[in-house]
Motif scaffolding. Structure first.
Motif, PDB file in Angstrom:
ATOM      1  N   LYS A  69     -20.791 -49.258  14.414  1.00 56.59           N
ATOM      2  CA  LYS A  69     -21.546 -50.002  13.411  1.00 56.59           C
ATOM      3  C   LYS A  69     -22.882 -50.422  13.996  1.00 56.59           C
ATOM      4  N   VAL A  70     -23.934 -49.935  13.359  1.00 60.03           N
ATOM      5  CA  VAL A  70     -25.280 -50.275  13.810  1.00 60.03           C
ATOM      6  C   VAL A  70     -25.915 -51.183  12.768  1.00 60.03           C
ATOM      7  N   ARG A  71     -26.005 -52.455  13.062  1.00 58.17           N
ATOM      8  CA  ARG A  71     -26.587 -53.402  12.104  1.00 58.17           C
ATOM      9  C   ARG A  71     -28.102 -53.427  12.209  1.00 58.17           C
ATOM     10  N   GLN A  72     -28.599 -53.276  13.444  1.00 62.61           N
ATOM     11  CA  GLN A  72     -30.050 -53.275  13.684  1.00 62.61           C
ATOM     12  C   GLN A  72     -30.368 -52.063  14.541  1.00 62.61           C
ATOM     13  N   PRO A  73     -30.873 -50.980  13.937  1.00 64.19           N
ATOM     14  CA  PRO A  73     -31.137 -49.766  14.718  1.00 64.19           C
ATOM     15  C   PRO A  73     -32.430 -49.832  15.531  1.00 64.19           C
ATOM     16  N   GLN A  74     -33.266 -50.807  15.233  1.00 63.52           N
ATOM     17  CA  GLN A  74     -34.557 -50.868  15.919  1.00 63.52           C
ATOM     18  C   GLN A  74     -34.447 -51.613  17.233  1.00 63.52           C
ATOM     19  N   LEU A  75     -34.002 -50.918  18.241  1.00 60.19           N
ATOM     20  CA  LEU A  75     -34.012 -51.467  19.594  1.00 60.19           C
ATOM     21  C   LEU A  75     -35.252 -50.896  20.269  1.00 60.19           C
ATOM     22  N   ARG A  76     -35.209 -50.727  21.579  1.00 62.71           N
ATOM     23  CA  ARG A  76     -36.407 -50.183  22.219  1.00 62.71           C
ATOM     24  C   ARG A  76     -36.760 -48.819  21.617  1.00 62.71           C
ATOM     25  N   TRP A  77     -35.723 -48.029  21.409  1.00 59.07           N
ATOM     26  CA  TRP A  77     -35.872 -46.806  20.622  1.00 59.07           C
ATOM     27  C   TRP A  77     -34.864 -46.900  19.489  1.00 59.07           C
ATOM     28  N   PRO A  78     -35.124 -46.245  18.372  1.00 60.10           N
ATOM     29  CA  PRO A  78     -34.135 -46.283  17.298  1.00 60.10           C
ATOM     30  C   PRO A  78     -32.803 -45.725  17.788  1.00 60.10           C
ATOM     31  N   VAL A  79     -31.736 -46.356  17.383  1.00 65.50           N
ATOM     32  CA  VAL A  79     -30.415 -45.844  17.739  1.00 65.50           C
ATOM     33  C   VAL A  79     -30.230 -44.513  16.991  1.00 65.50           C
ATOM     34  N   PRO A  80     -30.012 -43.407  17.730  1.00 61.77           N
ATOM     35  CA  PRO A  80     -29.953 -42.099  17.074  1.00 61.77           C
ATOM     36  C   PRO A  80     -28.743 -41.963  16.146  1.00 61.77           C
ATOM     37  N   LYS A  81     -28.962 -41.293  15.032  1.00 60.04           N
ATOM     38  CA  LYS A  81     -27.859 -41.112  14.076  1.00 60.04           C
ATOM     39  C   LYS A  81     -26.723 -40.292  14.686  1.00 60.04           C
ATOM     40  N   GLN A  82     -27.101 -39.401  15.623  1.00 57.09           N
ATOM     41  CA  GLN A  82     -26.076 -38.545  16.258  1.00 57.09           C
ATOM     42  C   GLN A  82     -25.032 -39.341  17.016  1.00 57.09           C
ATOM     43  N   ILE A  83     -25.327 -40.606  17.242  1.00 53.65           N
ATOM     44  CA  ILE A  83     -24.356 -41.432  17.965  1.00 53.65           C
ATOM     45  C   ILE A  83     -23.016 -41.432  17.238  1.00 53.65           C
ATOM     46  N   GLN A  84     -23.079 -41.197  15.917  1.00 54.73           N
ATOM     47  CA  GLN A  84     -21.839 -41.193  15.120  1.00 54.73           C
ATOM     48  C   GLN A  84     -20.919 -40.038  15.498  1.00 54.73           C
ATOM     49  N   GLN A  85     -21.489 -39.039  16.184  1.00 52.56           N
ATOM     50  CA  GLN A  85     -20.654 -37.913  16.630  1.00 52.56           C
ATOM     51  C   GLN A  85     -19.601 -38.354  17.637  1.00 52.56           C
ATOM     52  N   LEU A  86     -19.781 -39.549  18.172  1.00 50.55           N
ATOM     53  CA  LEU A  86     -18.813 -40.039  19.154  1.00 50.55           C
ATOM     54  C   LEU A  86     -17.560 -40.610  18.497  1.00 50.55           C
ATOM     55  N   CYS A  87     -17.620 -40.785  17.166  1.00 49.15           N
ATOM     56  CA  CYS A  87     -16.446 -41.307  16.471  1.00 49.15           C
ATOM     57  C   CYS A  87     -15.279 -40.320  16.605  1.00 49.15           C
ATOM     58  N   GLY A  88     -14.150 -40.828  16.979  1.00 54.22           N
ATOM     59  CA  GLY A  88     -12.975 -39.986  17.175  1.00 54.22           C
ATOM     60  C   GLY A  88     -12.830 -39.479  18.596  1.00 54.22           C
ATOM     61  N   ALA A  89     -13.858 -39.675  19.403  1.00 50.30           N
ATOM     62  CA  ALA A  89     -13.815 -39.196  20.786  1.00 50.30           C
ATOM     63  C   ALA A  89     -13.116 -40.215  21.694  1.00 50.30           C
ATOM     64  N   THR A  90     -12.554 -39.683  22.745  1.00 50.98           N
ATOM     65  CA  THR A  90     -11.901 -40.551  23.733  1.00 50.98           C
ATOM     66  C   THR A  90     -12.882 -40.883  24.852  1.00 50.98           C
ATOM     67  N   ILE A  91     -12.932 -42.134  25.233  1.00 50.92           N
ATOM     68  CA  ILE A  91     -13.796 -42.540  26.346  1.00 50.92           C
ATOM     69  C   ILE A  91     -13.123 -42.141  27.652  1.00 50.92           C
ATOM     70  N   ASP A  92     -13.644 -41.089  28.262  1.00 48.76           N
ATOM     71  CA  ASP A  92     -13.046 -40.567  29.489  1.00 48.76           C
ATOM     72  C   ASP A  92     -13.404 -41.415  30.702  1.00 48.76           C
ATOM     73  N   ALA A  93     -14.617 -41.960  30.680  1.00 52.69           N
ATOM     74  CA  ALA A  93     -15.051 -42.728  31.848  1.00 52.69           C
ATOM     75  C   ALA A  93     -16.141 -43.715  31.449  1.00 52.69           C
ATOM     76  N   VAL A  94     -16.172 -44.837  32.139  1.00 51.45           N
ATOM     77  CA  VAL A  94     -17.217 -45.849  31.957  1.00 51.45           C
ATOM     78  C   VAL A  94     -17.982 -45.910  33.265  1.00 51.45           C
ATOM     79  N   LYS A  95     -19.178 -45.317  33.261  1.00 51.34           N
ATOM     80  CA  LYS A  95     -19.938 -45.210  34.504  1.00 51.34           C
ATOM     81  C   LYS A  95     -21.239 -45.999  34.433  1.00 51.34           C
ATOM     82  N   ARG A  96     -21.938 -46.016  35.546  1.00 59.69           N
ATOM     83  CA  ARG A  96     -23.238 -46.668  35.596  1.00 59.69           C
ATOM     84  C   ARG A  96     -24.198 -45.780  36.380  1.00 59.69           C
ATOM     85  N   ARG A  97     -25.409 -45.653  35.889  1.00 59.85           N
ATOM     86  CA  ARG A  97     -26.469 -44.967  36.646  1.00 59.85           C
ATOM     87  C   ARG A  97     -27.685 -45.868  36.560  1.00 59.85           C
TER      88      ARG A  97
END
Length: 269
Positions: free
Chosen positions: A27-55
Motif C-alpha cells: 500500500k502506497v499512500r504517498q508515492p512522492q518520496l525522493r523518487w516516485p515509488v515505481p508501480k512495478q513494486i506491485q510485482q512483488l505481491c505474492g513473492a516470498t522474501i528470501d533475504a533481508v540484506k543491507r548494502r
DNA sequence: CTTGTCACCTGAGCGC
DNA sequence: TGCGCTCAGGTGACAA
C-alpha cells in the motif's frame, strides 16, 4: 538519516518478522518520496522474501520476482506493526507480509526511497558504491591509494559513498576525532599511517554503535517503535560551545560542504 | 575527469 | 501566540 548503525539495527529488527514470509500487498499512500515509488513494486505481491540484506544504507528485500530497495533518507524509519493499526500522517508505505504483519515506512521529510529492481539485476544506485566499512576490502591501503591527489577535505572524502559507504556526518566527525586527524586536511595529504588510524576508528565507532543498537537522535526509532537506546557517547558531534573531553579546550564548529563539522583544534592535527 | 553547490521536504527551536 | 529564520542523520543532479 539514520546512519549505517541505525540502518543495520533496523535490518536486524525487521528480519525475523518478515524473512521467509510472503508479501501479500503493498500500500502506497504517498508515492512522492525522493523518487516516485515505481508501480512495478506491485510485482512483488505474492513473492516470498528470501533475504533481508543491507548494502550501505539501503535495506534490500530479496525475492524471486525482484528486490525492494528501501532507503530511510534523513528522517525515515521502519517498524513492524499490525495492518489494522491506522497509519499516521507520515506513514507513506505499508508492505503487508502474511496476514497480520505490516512493515510500515514513516518518513516526515520524504528524502527516503522505495525502489525496485528485477531479480538478479543490480540497481543503478548500488552499482557505484564503495566497499562496506566493516568489510575486509576497506583498509588503510585502499583509502590511501584512493585518496592520492584528491583535493577535498578528508572528512568530505570519507563521507563519499563512492569511496566507502555508510559513514555519515556523526560517525565521520567521531572517527576523525578518535584518529586525531584535522577534518579540514586534504584527503590526498593524509599519510598511510594516519589512514590506518582512521580506518581502525571508523570500524570501531560503527561496530560500537551497532552493538548499542544505533544512536538515538530525533526521529530514529527501532522497528518496534521503541526508542530506548543508550545514547552513544559523542565526543564532538553536536557539542557546540563545549570543551574537548581529552584536553579541555573549546571545540571548534565549522561548515564543510554544507555539513556541520566539530573538532578539537588541539587534539586533531 | 574532479569539485562544489543546490535541491528535495517537514518540523523543531530560537529570537523578536 | 505567531512569524521568520536556521538547522537537522543523505545524496543525486547539475554547473563550473
Amino acid at each position: 538519516m539514520p546512519e549505517l548503525p541505525e540502518v543495520e539495527t533496523t535490518r536486524r529488527g525487521i528480519e525475523p518478522h518478515i524473512a521467509g514470509q510472503v508479501i501479500s500487498a503493498i500500500k502506497v499512500r504517498q508515492p512522492q518520496l525522493r523518487w516516485p515509488v515505481p508501480k512495478q513494486i506491485q510485482q512483488l505481491c505474492g513473492a516470498t522474501i528470501d533475504a533481508v540484506k543491507r548494502r550501505g544504507k539501503y535495506i534490500l528485500l530479496e525475492t524471486q520476482q525482484g528486490t525492494a530497495l528501501i532507503h530511510l533518507g534523513m528522517s525515515g524509519s521502519l517498524r513492524i506493526t499490525h495492518p489494522d493499526i491506522p497509519p499516521e500522517k507520515h506513514d507513506h508505505v505499508d508492505l503487508l507480509v502474511g496476514d497480520d504483519i505490516a512493515l510500515r515506512l514513516r518518513d516526515p521529510r520524504r528524502f527516503g526511497a522505495v525502489l525496485w529492481s528485477v531479480g538478479g539485476e543490480l540497481h543503478p544506485l548500488l552499482s557505484k558504491l564503495g566497499p562496506e566499512p566493516l568489510g575486509e576490502a576497506f583498509d588503510a591501503v585502499y583509502l590511501h591509494e584512493k585518496s592520492r591527489k584528491r583535493v577535498p577535505a578528508v572528512k568530505t572524502f570519507i563521507m563519499n559513498a563512492q569511496v566507502v559507504v555508510g559513514v555519515g556526518n556523526i560517525y565521520a566527525n567521531e572517527a576523525l576525532f578518535a584518529a586525531g586527524i584535522d577534518p579540514r586536511r586534504a584527503a590526498g595529504a593524509i599519510t598511510l599511517a594516519e589512514y590506518q588510524e582512521l580506518v581502525t576508528h571508523i570500524k570501531a565507532v560503527l561496530a560500537r554503535a551497532i552493538k548499542q543498537g544505533g544512536t538515538t537522535l530525533r526521529d530514529f526509532v527501532r522497528e518496534d517503535g521503541q526508542s530506548g537506546y543508550f545514547q552513544i557517547e559523542l565526543q564532538v558531534y553536536g557539542r557546540s560551545g563545549e570543551t574537548c573531553h581529552q584536553c579541555g579546550l573549546m571545540l571548534t564548529h565549522i561548515r564543510q560542504t554544507q555539513r556541520s563539522t566539530w573538532f578539537c583544534a588541539h587534539c586533531q592535527r
